[in-house]
Structure formats: C-alpha cells, structure tokens
Enzyme design. Structure first.
Site, PDB file in Angstrom:
ATOM      1  N   ARG A  15       8.752   7.787 -33.968  1.00 24.01           N
ATOM      2  CA  ARG A  15       8.997   8.273 -33.113  1.00 24.01           C
ATOM      3  C   ARG A  15       7.891   8.909 -31.948  1.00 24.01           C
ATOM      4  O   ARG A  15       8.062   8.857 -30.758  1.00 24.01           O
ATOM      5  CB  ARG A  15       9.922   9.429 -33.102  1.00 24.01           C
ATOM      6  CG  ARG A  15      11.420   8.774 -33.179  1.00 24.01           C
ATOM      7  CD  ARG A  15      12.337   9.595 -33.657  1.00 24.01           C
ATOM      8  NE  ARG A  15      12.335   9.919 -32.454  1.00 24.01           N
ATOM      9  CZ  ARG A  15      12.336  11.373 -32.106  1.00 24.01           C
ATOM     10  NH1 ARG A  15      11.971  12.032 -32.886  1.00 24.01           N
ATOM     11  NH2 ARG A  15      12.840  11.432 -30.739  1.00 24.01           N
TER      12      ARG A  15
ATOM     13  N   SER B  89      19.979   8.729 -25.288  1.00 25.41           N
ATOM     14  CA  SER B  89      19.453  10.117 -26.856  1.00 25.41           C
ATOM     15  C   SER B  89      18.901  11.218 -26.114  1.00 25.41           C
ATOM     16  O   SER B  89      18.441  11.264 -25.627  1.00 25.41           O
ATOM     17  CB  SER B  89      19.129   9.502 -27.643  1.00 25.41           C
ATOM     18  OG  SER B  89      19.747   8.228 -28.451  1.00 25.41           O
TER      19      SER B  89
ATOM     20  N   ARG C  46      21.805  11.482 -34.346  1.00 29.11           N
ATOM     21  CA  ARG C  46      21.043  13.167 -34.308  1.00 29.11           C
ATOM     22  C   ARG C  46      21.451  13.785 -34.634  1.00 29.11           C
ATOM     23  O   ARG C  46      20.960  14.728 -35.147  1.00 29.11           O
ATOM     24  CB  ARG C  46      20.340  12.496 -33.470  1.00 29.11           C
ATOM     25  CG  ARG C  46      19.080  13.827 -32.438  1.00 29.11           C
ATOM     26  CD  ARG C  46      18.376  13.667 -31.332  1.00 29.11           C
ATOM     27  NE  ARG C  46      18.442  11.825 -31.227  1.00 29.11           N
ATOM     28  CZ  ARG C  46      17.467  11.526 -30.874  1.00 29.11           C
ATOM     29  NH1 ARG C  46      16.692  11.639 -31.141  1.00 29.11           N
ATOM     30  NH2 ARG C  46      18.080   9.774 -30.795  1.00 29.11           N
TER      31      ARG C  46
ATOM     32  N   GLY D 102      24.133  11.091 -28.176  1.00 27.05           N
ATOM     33  CA  GLY D 102      22.748  10.980 -27.364  1.00 27.05           C
ATOM     34  C   GLY D 102      22.985  12.763 -27.063  1.00 27.05           C
ATOM     35  O   GLY D 102      21.991  13.131 -27.052  1.00 27.05           O
TER      36      GLY D 102
ATOM     37  N   CYS E  15      -4.355   2.947 -40.215  1.00 33.64           N
ATOM     38  CA  CYS E  15      -5.821   2.992 -39.168  1.00 33.64           C
ATOM     39  C   CYS E  15      -5.032   2.954 -38.406  1.00 33.64           C
ATOM     40  O   CYS E  15      -4.603   1.567 -37.450  1.00 33.64           O
ATOM     41  CB  CYS E  15      -6.119   1.902 -39.891  1.00 33.64           C
ATOM     42  SG  CYS E  15      -6.880   1.804 -41.535  1.00 33.64           S
TER      43      CYS E  15
HETATM   44  C1  LIG Z   1      21.932   5.176 -30.741  1.00 36.35           C
HETATM   45  C2  LIG Z   1      23.067   4.906 -30.539  1.00 36.35           C
HETATM   46  C3  LIG Z   1      24.359   6.796 -30.653  1.00 36.35           C
HETATM   47  C4  LIG Z   1      24.011   8.473 -31.039  1.00 36.35           C
HETATM   48  O1  LIG Z   1      22.602   8.367 -30.731  1.00 36.35           O
HETATM   49  P1  LIG Z   1      22.400   9.813 -30.999  1.00 36.35           P
HETATM   50  O2  LIG Z   1      21.146  10.112 -30.054  1.00 36.35           O
HETATM   51  O3  LIG Z   1      21.627   9.625 -32.498  1.00 36.35           O
HETATM   52  O4  LIG Z   1      23.160  11.204 -30.945  1.00 36.35           O
HETATM   53  C5  LIG Z   1      25.513   7.134 -30.316  1.00 36.35           C
HETATM   54  N1  LIG Z   1      26.072   5.332 -29.622  1.00 36.35           N
HETATM   55  C6  LIG Z   1      25.283   3.982 -29.085  1.00 36.35           C
HETATM   56  C7  LIG Z   1      25.972   2.492 -28.940  1.00 36.35           C
HETATM   57  C8  LIG Z   1      23.947   4.128 -30.462  1.00 36.35           C
HETATM   58  O5  LIG Z   1      23.430   3.189 -29.558  1.00 36.35           O
END
Ligand SMILES: *Cc1c(COP(=O)(O)O)cnc(C)c1O
Length: 467
Positions: free
Chosen positions: A363, A239, A322, A277, A394
């Site tokens: 994150r 990602s 994302r 990703g 905390c």
């Molecule tokens: C998390 C994930 C995505 C999406 O990733 P992004 O970074 O949000 O685009 C797509 N495919 C698989 C298999 C994932 O685990």
C-alpha cells in the site's frame, strides 16, 4: 547537527523533511488507542501486549515478519457495525483479509460477506459462510464464476455491465436458475481519497453511469428479465473515506435514480447498498468517525431523501472491509540494519531496514499510504529520530513507512510493530524477489493459532515446474 526547540524539547532539525501532519511525539512509548486492537498495552517490562500475548513471544513462536490478528477486536468491530446499523445488512469485504477462519468469525457474528472471485467464494464457503449470505462483485466475472455462484445460490450478484447481464441471463436459462441482482452504479462522487481507491467518479472501470443514463437502462433491463430478481442499486464510493459528505451525494443520487426507476416502471426498488470505504486511523493524524455517528448521519440523509423523492425506506446494506479487519491486525518486523543518511541542510534521515517490505505491504508503494510504528519489544527514553522504515527488496520505492519518529537508540534485532496491518496487507502480498509470504496468526486470550501458514521456499520451488 543543528538543534531547535519545539514544545520545550531540544531535538534535531527536521524542517523540510518532516511532513506537516507528523507531530513531534510526546511519548514514543505511548500506544494511541485508535490505532491498535482494543486492549493493546505495554506490560511491566515495556513489551507490547496484543490479545493477551506479547508480540515478542508471538514472534518467538511464529517468526518474523508475521501478521497477528486479534480475534476479539475483529469480532468487536463486526459487533460495532451490527449494533450501529440495526436492520441493515452488513457485508464484510473479503478482499481486505480472508481465510476460512475469518469467514467463520464473520458468519458467527451474523454478518454477510462480499466476494469478487472464485477463490474468495471457495474460501468463504469452506469457512462455513452460507452461500445465501454472499454478495458477488466484480467488473469481469468469468463464466465459470457466474455458473458456480448460481449453482451455489449466492445471495446477490452485483452486476457491473450489460455484457454481464447477458451472460448471467444465458447461464440462468441454461441451468434453470434465477439470479438475485443489484446494479452497480457510478454516482459521480469525487471521494476525497487516493485516485486508485476512489471508485464512484465517472472515468474508471466500475459500474454503470447515472449521468450517462446507463444505470437506469441497466436497472430497467434487469427488472424486465425473466431470469432476474432485481434487488436494487449498489454504489461504492471508494476507500479510506473520512467525510460523510461523499456518502451524502451518493445517497441523494442513488435515491434520485430509484425515483426515476419508479417513474419509468411503476415499481419501487426494494434495496440500496452503499458500499464500504469507512476510513480507519493508520497514523495519529487520522480521525475516523465513530461507527455510531456514521450510522446516524446515514439514517438522517436517507430519511430526508426518501421523503423528498416520495420513496419508502429501502432495505439497506453496507460493506465495510478495512474498518473491521484493519485495526484488528498488527504486522511485526525485525530490524536488520540502521543507516543514518545525511541530507541537504544538515538534516539526517535514519533508514531502518526490516525483514519484509513491499511484498507483504504494497500500500505505501501503490498509493502512498501512511503507517505508524512503535518498538514492540521494549520502551526507550532515547531522543526521537525521524526514520524511514524500508524493506529488503531491490527497489528504491520499497518503503513501508515514509516518515515516523522512532527512538534514536533503535538497533538491530529490535521488533517493530505496525498497527492497521490487518487489511490489504496479506491480501495484496506478493512473492516479489521470491520472498515467501508471512503467516496470518489469530490471537485470543493469550493463545495463538495459525490461520494462514508462512509460505516456504519449498512452496515457491513447487510452483516452478520448468526444466
Ligand atoms: C473494496 C470494496 C469494499 C470495502 O472497502 P473498505 O475500504 O475495505 O471498506 C466494499 N465494497 C466494494 C464493492 C469494494 O470494492
């Protein structure tokens, strides 16, 4: 305090505590378009306007902290992928942000949806996403989840292990189903991203290894299964990837694998999924490529490799999460305390505490993710000061933004808006310190509607059924 001249302005010396990527801000009131929902601007009074409403009015109505999702922006990013990748299937990754309404937006935009659990399947279906447009992922799907997916008729199951292949076959046999599957493979790509969000290198939990031979064996196994219809290969590299280089290696290795499969069975695999990703801008330093450029690069690489391996172009799919939900969302917090901390060398870091924190965005603590922020309720001409935006939990690691310049007159009651908060903030939120999770509010044309209501203390108390 020592002062230095940078770019003609007189300001405090932050050398050594200011990260290199963080630029001295030209204008703290400016809104960098790549970070915000499209059309975000300041009104005449300097208040940030998103989706036709000021964040100030939205907070007055829905409370603080809250996540606001700009529907038009979300839909326009779906459209970007649809238009940049004609003929491809686009699967929106539900884990980045999912509510019933969002499942409906995705369905209406003509996209498909990736799910990983019973919860995501149920919400997707409840939102009107047809089962045949679901892709079902996961490295440890339960029997209950597999049976539910088969009964509902999900479009594809992405198998992740030999045990899972056996379990799917058993449930198909028992229920008289046929499963459409893809085999998740690891390509060995070292995507340049954080270790916890890189998923295609060998030493991690997902998929079957190409180099180890399990990937080919898994494909052949599914191909010969009377209970399965094999669609093809699935590869997800990780990602927040900015370089198409990582995808290039994945494309070459998956198509080489498709070629080996053809040699072994005499059959060409119909489909290839390249995962998600696609990186987005969280700070000014991030420079994601336009979707059209990514698509062009992909098409070129695929055409090239298909030629090299003598394969027909497969049916292609990708799975952005994302890149669709992230920029559409803005989190808004209220400043509760401001504290100047003197550091070695006469440096000062200003700690700005807000009414949320690691429970609503894990994150930064989990993988050192960076964010940016602006004052949402007003502009300021005060000198920028280097701030750390922290939460109310905390925990020393309860940091929302490690380094950001904010106006030196920042004060209690100011609203802070954090762009890029649509993805993996609410979806990874917790009740740490028994803090109720903030609502997700859809905004559009100056109106707002709650998609996911704010949790209440009553909700938390209801879970506590002990004596
Ligand atoms: C998390 C994930 C995505 C999406 O990733 P992004 O970074 O949000 O685009 C797509 N495919 C698989 C298999 C994932 O685990």
């Amino acid at each position: 305090m020592t002062h230095t001249h940078i770019a003609g302005s007189l300001h405090a010396d932050y050398s050594g505590i200011q990260p290199q990527w963080l630029q001295w801000p030209e204008d703290l009131n400016a809104l960098d378009a790549k970070l915000w929902p499209r059309g975000t601007h300041r009104d005449d009074e300097g208040r940030v306007v998103v989706g036709g409403s000021t964040l100030e009015d939205l907070v007055a109505e829905h409370g603080s902290p809250s996540y606001f999702i700009d529907e038009a922006d979300f839909r326009s990013r779906c459209a970007d992928f649809r238009e940049a990748f004609p003929g491809w299937k686009i699967f929106y990754a539900a884990k980045s942000l999912l509510t019933r309404t969002i499942a409906r937006w995705v369905a209406e935009e003509g996209l498909n949806l990736d799910v990983t659990t019973m919860g995501e399947m149920r919400i997707a279906l409840a939102g009107g996403m047809p089962a045949e447009r679901l892709g079902f992922h996961g490295n440890n799907k339960s029997d209950e989840e597999i049976v539910f997916a088969l009964e509902q008729g999900v479009g594809r199951i992405i198998v992740d292990s030999f045990h899972e292949i056996e379990r799917i076959e058993a449930h198909c046999e028992a229920g008289g189903h046929k499963a459409r599957v893809m085999v998740r493979v690891t390509t060995g790509v070292e995507a340049h991203t954080h270790e916890y969000i890189a998923t295609a290198h060998e030493d991690q939990k997902f998929g079957l290894s190409i180099t180890g031979g399990q990937a080919l064996a898994g494909l052949v196994r599914c191909h010969h299964s009377p209970h399965m219809e094999l669609e093809g290969i699935h590869s997800h590299s990780g990602s927040q990837i900015f370089e198409t280089m990582g995808f290039e290696v994945a494309i070459r290795r998956t198509l080489k694998l498709a070629h080996q499969f053809k040699t072994a069975t005499g059959v060409e695999l119909p489909a290839l999924d390249l995962g998600g990703g696609f990186g987005i801008a969280y700070t000014e330093a991030d420079t994601p490529k336009p979707t059209g450029e990514i698509a062009e690069a992909f098409e070129e690489m695929i055409a090239h490799e298909c030629r090299a391996f003598g394969l027909r172009r497969p049916e292609l799919s990708i799975e952005p999460g994302r890149a669709i939900s992230g920029p559409a969302g803005v989190a808004v917090y209220t400043v509760g305390t401001v504290k100047a901390v003197e550091l070695e060398g006469n440096k000062t870091r200003t700690y700005v505490s807000v009414d949320g924190g690691m429970s609503d965005n894990i994150r930064p603590a989990l993988y050192a993710a960076e964010y940016s922020a602006v004052l949402a309720g007003r502009t300021s001409d005060a000198e920028p000061v280097l701030c750390r935006v922290v939460g109310k939990h905390c925990e020393g690691g309860d940091i929302l933004i490690r380094s950001v310049f904010l106006p030196g007159d920042i004060r209690i009651g100011d609203l802070i808006a954090v762009p890029g908060s649509g993805a993996y903030a609410r979806s990874m939120a917790s009740n740490y310190n028994q803090v109720p999770r903030p609502p997700v509010v859809g905004i559009k044309d100056g109106t707002s509607s709650v998609l996911l209501r704010r949790e209440t203390l009553d909700d938390l108390m209801r879970l506590d059924v002990g004596e």
